[in-house]
Scaffold this motif. Sequence first.
Motif, PDB file in Angstrom:
ATOM      1  N   UNK A  59       0.828  -1.207   0.000  1.00  0.00           N
ATOM      2  CA  UNK A  59       0.000   0.000   0.000  1.00  0.00           C
ATOM      3  C   UNK A  59       0.864   1.260   0.000  1.00  0.00           C
ATOM      4  N   UNK A  60       1.953   1.230   0.779  1.00  0.00           N
ATOM      5  CA  UNK A  60       2.855   2.392   0.789  1.00  0.00           C
ATOM      6  C   UNK A  60       3.453   2.612  -0.600  1.00  0.00           C
ATOM      7  N   UNK A  61       3.697   1.511  -1.301  1.00  0.00           N
ATOM      8  CA  UNK A  61       4.261   1.594  -2.642  1.00  0.00           C
ATOM      9  C   UNK A  61       3.247   2.212  -3.619  1.00  0.00           C
ATOM     10  N   UNK A  62       1.993   1.779  -3.500  1.00  0.00           N
ATOM     11  CA  UNK A  62       0.929   2.353  -4.321  1.00  0.00           C
ATOM     12  C   UNK A  62       0.833   3.852  -4.065  1.00  0.00           C
ATOM     13  N   UNK A  63       0.863   4.198  -2.790  1.00  0.00           N
ATOM     14  CA  UNK A  63       0.846   5.605  -2.386  1.00  0.00           C
ATOM     15  C   UNK A  63       1.980   6.357  -3.082  1.00  0.00           C
ATOM     16  N   UNK A  64       3.202   5.802  -3.000  1.00  0.00           N
ATOM     17  CA  UNK A  64       4.382   6.470  -3.560  1.00  0.00           C
ATOM     18  C   UNK A  64       4.240   6.657  -5.065  1.00  0.00           C
ATOM     19  N   UNK A  65       3.776   5.595  -5.735  1.00  0.00           N
ATOM     20  CA  UNK A  65       3.649   5.661  -7.192  1.00  0.00           C
ATOM     21  C   UNK A  65       2.713   6.794  -7.606  1.00  0.00           C
ATOM     22  N   UNK A  66       1.530   6.845  -6.976  1.00  0.00           N
ATOM     23  CA  UNK A  66       0.578   7.886  -7.368  1.00  0.00           C
ATOM     24  C   UNK A  66       1.039   9.270  -6.926  1.00  0.00           C
ATOM     25  N   UNK A  67       1.832   9.294  -5.844  1.00  0.00           N
ATOM     26  CA  UNK A  67       2.336  10.609  -5.421  1.00  0.00           C
ATOM     27  C   UNK A  67       3.361  11.125  -6.430  1.00  0.00           C
ATOM     28  N   UNK A  68       4.148  10.201  -7.008  1.00  0.00           N
ATOM     29  CA  UNK A  68       5.092  10.612  -8.056  1.00  0.00           C
ATOM     30  C   UNK A  68       4.322  11.087  -9.285  1.00  0.00           C
ATOM     31  N   UNK A  69       3.250  10.360  -9.625  1.00  0.00           N
ATOM     32  CA  UNK A  69       2.484  10.698 -10.829  1.00  0.00           C
ATOM     33  C   UNK A  69       1.696  11.994 -10.662  1.00  0.00           C
ATOM     34  N   UNK A  70       1.054  12.169  -9.510  1.00  0.00           N
ATOM     35  CA  UNK A  70       0.154  13.330  -9.317  1.00  0.00           C
ATOM     36  C   UNK A  70       0.513  14.084  -8.047  1.00  0.00           C
ATOM     37  N   UNK A  71       1.692  14.703  -7.991  1.00  0.00           N
ATOM     38  CA  UNK A  71       2.107  15.360  -6.737  1.00  0.00           C
ATOM     39  C   UNK A  71       1.138  16.450  -6.282  1.00  0.00           C
ATOM     40  N   UNK A  72       0.658  17.261  -7.247  1.00  0.00           N
ATOM     41  CA  UNK A  72      -0.178  18.397  -6.861  1.00  0.00           C
ATOM     42  C   UNK A  72      -1.529  17.948  -6.301  1.00  0.00           C
ATOM     43  N   UNK A  73      -2.059  16.832  -6.832  1.00  0.00           N
ATOM     44  CA  UNK A  73      -3.330  16.294  -6.333  1.00  0.00           C
ATOM     45  C   UNK A  73      -3.200  15.961  -4.848  1.00  0.00           C
ATOM     46  N   UNK A  74      -2.076  15.349  -4.474  1.00  0.00           N
ATOM     47  CA  UNK A  74      -1.854  14.991  -3.081  1.00  0.00           C
ATOM     48  C   UNK A  74      -1.795  16.249  -2.211  1.00  0.00           C
ATOM     49  N   UNK A  75      -1.063  17.263  -2.709  1.00  0.00           N
ATOM     50  CA  UNK A  75      -0.923  18.496  -1.922  1.00  0.00           C
ATOM     51  C   UNK A  75      -2.295  19.124  -1.686  1.00  0.00           C
ATOM     52  N   UNK A  76      -3.107  19.210  -2.758  1.00  0.00           N
ATOM     53  CA  UNK A  76      -4.428  19.832  -2.614  1.00  0.00           C
ATOM     54  C   UNK A  76      -5.347  19.014  -1.713  1.00  0.00           C
ATOM     55  N   UNK A  77      -5.387  17.709  -1.987  1.00  0.00           N
ATOM     56  CA  UNK A  77      -6.351  16.861  -1.261  1.00  0.00           C
ATOM     57  C   UNK A  77      -6.005  16.746   0.223  1.00  0.00           C
TER      58      UNK A  77
END
Lengths: 234, 115
Positions: A59-77
């Motif tokens: 799960x942490x890996x999934x988190x990391x992958x999507x954070x690399x792909x969509x950094x700004x989405x994570x920051x906003x959300x």
Amino acid sequence: MLSLEAAQSTEVVEHAHGHGHGHEEHLAHQFENREQQDESYIVGMWTFLVTEVLFFGALFLTYTLFRILYPQVYVDAHHYLKWQLGCANTMVLLTSSLTMALGVYAAQTGKRWTTIAYLFVTILLAAAFLVIKLGWEWYPKWQEGLIPGPNFRYEGAVDPGKAQLFFGLYFAMTGLHGIHVLIGMAIMSVLILLIALNRPSVRYYMPIEMTGLYWHFVDIVWIFLFPLFYLIGK
Amino acid sequence: MTEHVHGATPKVYFIVYAILVVLLIATVAVYNFQLGTFWAIAFAMIIAVTKALLVVLFFMQVYYSTRLTWVWAALGFIWLGFMGGIIVDYASRTYRMGTTNPLPMQTIPSPPSRQ
């Protein structure tokens, strides 16, 4: 016959008090000595914890992958999560780890009721964690429509579809962690019962030690969840 | 029956707890300084790893344990590192033959349709 039984029962009583003669108390046949048995228990528990590391790791890996792909989405959300509540929960879990460690120490030094008291406080702190998590965090998010699915409502600027990814991971990871907290509470409740009844299975401190290992692991998972979800840069 | 305790003492537990609380305050403080995302992640992760190490070594008593326990405790994180290698697969999917500039990761090309 009667005297033989009496002799046997005295031996049992003596045995239970652990006068050092040949066969040590709480030592299974297959082990040479207490140290070897302790090490086997602890390594066995760590083997389980290694599988747990990989379980959460995916799960942490999934988190990391999507954070690399969509950094700004994570920051906003992540602004929808209140870091104050996450911080409070970290404090609660760290304290529960302390009380658990003190409980194990009490068990090591043979203080039954102190052990029970510390385990009880640990359960209370675990319950406080779940109250903060479910009552103050999950429930308001459900009301705001932040549960991923057809009713997902998100006014964030960037991309609602991708924000669902963030909240999906948030609920999956904190949910899985929450289930571990619940399991920990159940194990500790059983331990308290067994220790209160002074059952032979818990007279030696190893079951409490292993529960402690599990509980500290649950704490470690949260130590990583907290900054990854609540403390994403502004 | 009093037993000799091999591991940590309550004094150690309280000291470790105090350090953990200080680190928690530090990580929240760093977040509120509003650094850039890179430094925010870097500080948050350094502090999280430090906290996890303290818990593993002292609360979980690995520091006082046998070498075999050390190996086992380390193994989980080494395997996690191997699993992290999957990221390399994702990052390299967009590499194109005969060029040194891969497409950005967002635009993973879909496989050609068979129509």
